[in-house]
Scaffold this active site. Sequence first.
Site, PDB file in Angstrom:
ATOM      1  N   ASN A   7       0.872  -1.170   0.000  1.00 11.95           N
ATOM      2  CA  ASN A   7       0.000   0.000   0.000  1.00 11.95           C
ATOM      3  C   ASN A   7       0.914   1.227   0.000  1.00 11.95           C
ATOM      4  OD1 ASN A   7      -1.748   2.073   0.529  1.00 11.95           O
ATOM      5  ND2 ASN A   7      -2.668   1.143   2.356  1.00 11.95           N
ATOM      6  N   ARG A  93      -2.574  -2.097  -3.436  1.00 12.91           N
ATOM      7  CA  ARG A  93      -3.758  -1.260  -3.252  1.00 12.91           C
ATOM      8  C   ARG A  93      -3.624  -0.093  -4.224  1.00 12.91           C
ATOM      9  NH1 ARG A  93      -4.847   3.495   0.840  1.00 12.91           N
ATOM     10  NH2 ARG A  93      -7.067   3.734   0.485  1.00 12.91           N
ATOM     11  N   HIS A 182     -12.939   3.203   0.093  1.00 10.76           N
ATOM     12  CA  HIS A 182     -13.035   2.156   1.132  1.00 10.76           C
ATOM     13  C   HIS A 182     -13.707   0.894   0.587  1.00 10.76           C
ATOM     14  CE1 HIS A 182     -13.076   5.275   4.670  1.00 10.76           C
ATOM     15  NE2 HIS A 182     -11.845   4.829   4.455  1.00 10.76           N
ATOM     16  N   GLY A 214     -10.723   8.535   8.212  1.00  7.59           N
ATOM     17  CA  GLY A 214     -11.654   8.735   7.107  1.00  7.59           C
ATOM     18  C   GLY A 214     -12.851   7.847   7.409  1.00  7.59           C
ATOM     19  N   ARG A 243     -12.236  15.956   8.082  1.00  4.20           N
ATOM     20  CA  ARG A 243     -13.004  16.320   6.872  1.00  4.20           C
ATOM     21  C   ARG A 243     -14.451  16.637   7.227  1.00  4.20           C
ATOM     22  NH1 ARG A 243     -11.376  10.998   3.687  1.00  4.20           N
ATOM     23  NH2 ARG A 243      -9.225  10.992   4.425  1.00  4.20           N
ATOM     24  N   ASP A 285      -8.881  12.938  16.985  1.00  3.43           N
ATOM     25  CA  ASP A 285      -8.843  11.577  17.535  1.00  3.43           C
ATOM     26  C   ASP A 285     -10.079  11.333  18.404  1.00  3.43           C
ATOM     27  OD1 ASP A 285      -8.220   9.369  19.389  1.00  3.43           O
ATOM     28  OD2 ASP A 285      -6.262   9.423  18.397  1.00  3.43           O
ATOM     29  N   ARG A 287     -10.827   9.126  20.533  1.00  7.55           N
ATOM     30  CA  ARG A 287     -10.615   8.796  21.948  1.00  7.55           C
ATOM     31  C   ARG A 287     -10.548  10.068  22.791  1.00  7.55           C
ATOM     32  NH1 ARG A 287      -6.089   4.624  20.205  1.00  7.55           N
ATOM     33  NH2 ARG A 287      -5.878   6.344  18.763  1.00  7.55           N
ATOM     34  N   GLU A 387      -8.202  -5.017   4.934  1.00  6.61           N
ATOM     35  CA  GLU A 387      -8.081  -4.750   3.498  1.00  6.61           C
ATOM     36  C   GLU A 387      -6.920  -5.513   2.886  1.00  6.61           C
ATOM     37  OE1 GLU A 387      -8.475  -0.758   5.010  1.00  6.61           O
ATOM     38  OE2 GLU A 387      -9.272  -0.140   3.063  1.00  6.61           O
TER      39      GLU A 387
HETATM   40  P1  ADP Z   1      -7.436   5.248   9.399  1.00  2.07           P
HETATM   41  O1  ADP Z   1      -8.670   5.767   8.726  1.00  2.07           O
HETATM   42  O2  ADP Z   1      -6.324   6.233   9.445  1.00  2.07           O
HETATM   43  O3  ADP Z   1      -7.033   3.850   8.977  1.00  2.07           O
HETATM   44  P2  ADP Z   1      -8.296   3.957  11.856  1.00  2.07           P
HETATM   45  O4  ADP Z   1      -9.275   3.057  11.189  1.00  2.07           O
HETATM   46  O5  ADP Z   1      -7.116   3.365  12.500  1.00  2.07           O
HETATM   47  O6  ADP Z   1      -7.860   5.159  10.923  1.00  2.07           O
HETATM   48  O7  ADP Z   1      -9.114   4.771  12.967  1.00  2.07           O
HETATM   49  C1  ADP Z   1      -8.543   5.779  13.725  1.00  2.07           C
HETATM   50  C2  ADP Z   1      -9.599   6.325  14.675  1.00  2.07           C
HETATM   51  O8  ADP Z   1     -10.027   5.264  15.543  1.00  2.07           O
HETATM   52  C3  ADP Z   1      -9.112   7.461  15.560  1.00  2.07           C
HETATM   53  O9  ADP Z   1     -10.082   8.505  15.606  1.00  2.07           O
HETATM   54  C4  ADP Z   1      -9.025   6.796  16.926  1.00  2.07           C
HETATM   55  O10 ADP Z   1      -9.271   7.706  17.961  1.00  2.07           O
HETATM   56  C5  ADP Z   1     -10.166   5.805  16.839  1.00  2.07           C
HETATM   57  N1  ADP Z   1     -10.075   4.787  17.889  1.00  2.07           N
HETATM   58  C6  ADP Z   1      -9.179   3.801  18.043  1.00  2.07           C
HETATM   59  N2  ADP Z   1      -9.419   3.129  19.198  1.00  2.07           N
HETATM   60  C7  ADP Z   1     -10.498   3.730  19.775  1.00  2.07           C
HETATM   61  C8  ADP Z   1     -11.257   3.531  20.967  1.00  2.07           C
HETATM   62  N3  ADP Z   1     -10.944   2.568  21.833  1.00  2.07           N
HETATM   63  N4  ADP Z   1     -12.298   4.359  21.221  1.00  2.07           N
HETATM   64  C9  ADP Z   1     -12.614   5.344  20.378  1.00  2.07           C
HETATM   65  N5  ADP Z   1     -11.957   5.583  19.233  1.00  2.07           N
HETATM   66  C10 ADP Z   1     -10.927   4.795  18.931  1.00  2.07           C
END
Ligand code: ADP
Length: 405
Positions: A7, A93, A182, A214, A243, A285, A287, A387
């Site tokens: 990727n 990818r 996606h 995303g 976004r 983020d 979290r 993926e």
């Molecule tokens: P990407 O689109 O870059 O592949 P990911 O699928 O890894 O991203 O998702 C990242 C998001 O997932 C971030 O917003 C992160 O805060 C959220 N995330 C990961 N673990 C948790 C959790 N335990 N609770 C809430 N959100 C989470």
Amino acid sequence: MKILVLNCGSSSIKYQLFSQEGSEWSVLAAGVVEKIGLKGSFLKHEATGSEKVLLEGEILDHKAGIDYILGVIVSERHGCVKSLDEIDAVGHRVVHGGEQFNSSVLITTEVIKKIEECIDIAPLHNPPNLKGIDAITSILPSVPQIAVFDTAFHQTMPKEAYMYAIPLSLYKKYGIRRYGFHGTSHRYVSKRACEILGVDYATQKIISCHLGNGASICAIKNGESVDTSMGFTPLEGLVMGTRSGDMDLGAATFIMDKEEIGTRSASVLFNKHSGMLGLTGISSDMREIIGAADEGNPDAINGLNIYFYRVKKFIGSYAAAMGGVDIVLFTGGIGENSVPTRAGICKGLEFLGIDIDESINGGIFGEEAVISKADAGTKVMVVPTNEELMIAVDTKEIVDELANR
Ligand code: ADP
């Protein structure tokens, strides 16, 4: 069979080396090269069963990055295969296949030409993907390469789902339409959900929510994508980390006028400074936003409500588009791990048969599970996306077909 999945991004290359025997797939090694062409480039590598290693090096371009990856894969110290001859195929990818590709394909010079033609509509993504293909062509010239497109799964969308109400000439001239992204993730999780439930993929109405940095949502009817929230670019649809998702185009041009900004700055504004980051001023983020909401931060609470509401609205509209819904899926970092997000989205959708069991939902983090109540009409599930595995499976299928020709 051993398959390398790549990727390639603008300054990074993620990779996984898979081994397949019968129906069993395992990961031999995985890692990422980062900061290609920048100061401080490095490779993070983990061979299954061994320690993670971080190897610094001057990685000036994608070819050097792939050379580095292949060197580590066969190295005595960190490797997992004896020789590069063991790699049977490489799956790439590729972000944008435009209207040219509705499935994964063997990469030929003709295919490369078509991927190049899509650069116009995917200027950030397709060029690094092509660099990866080019590098493998020069390093492993006899190994078959397969392209797996993010957009291909959505090529089954009907016209009413993919056309924008703008002059038809713009669609004809520039290919302005909904493509969706996606696709590999939506395809993987929707198929996997049917496997887990033991139901026929070709008969189900599925709504797949990929919620990561995303985010997009996809309506899958009888095994085919019939609508999805991302559009001509990955900016449309749900509220994302940075976004905006859907908004009035009139508001966008109004802001551009008032703030005296051009298209480039507007693109940065709506792609990088909006979404949850823009709404909360806290972070992109999830979290951190949930943490702030738990402490009573009103902007975080407001941001979450907007996020949940947008997903909920799409679920309702896709149920309408498909004439019902059998399965709702959550995937991506947020979908797989965030208990309050899943609960917040599903709340109020009981009239669609969507009724989650909080005692199950509360214990699910990044694992496959059915989280709906046993008697609910619609199954709600968590299915971690993969993926890379989907790319490997497609690659094997095409390589097998070639061998049987
Ligand atoms: P990407 O689109 O870059 O592949 P990911 O699928 O890894 O991203 O998702 C990242 C998001 O997932 C971030 O917003 C992160 O805060 C959220 N995330 C990961 N673990 C948790 C959790 N335990 N609770 C809430 N959100 C989470």
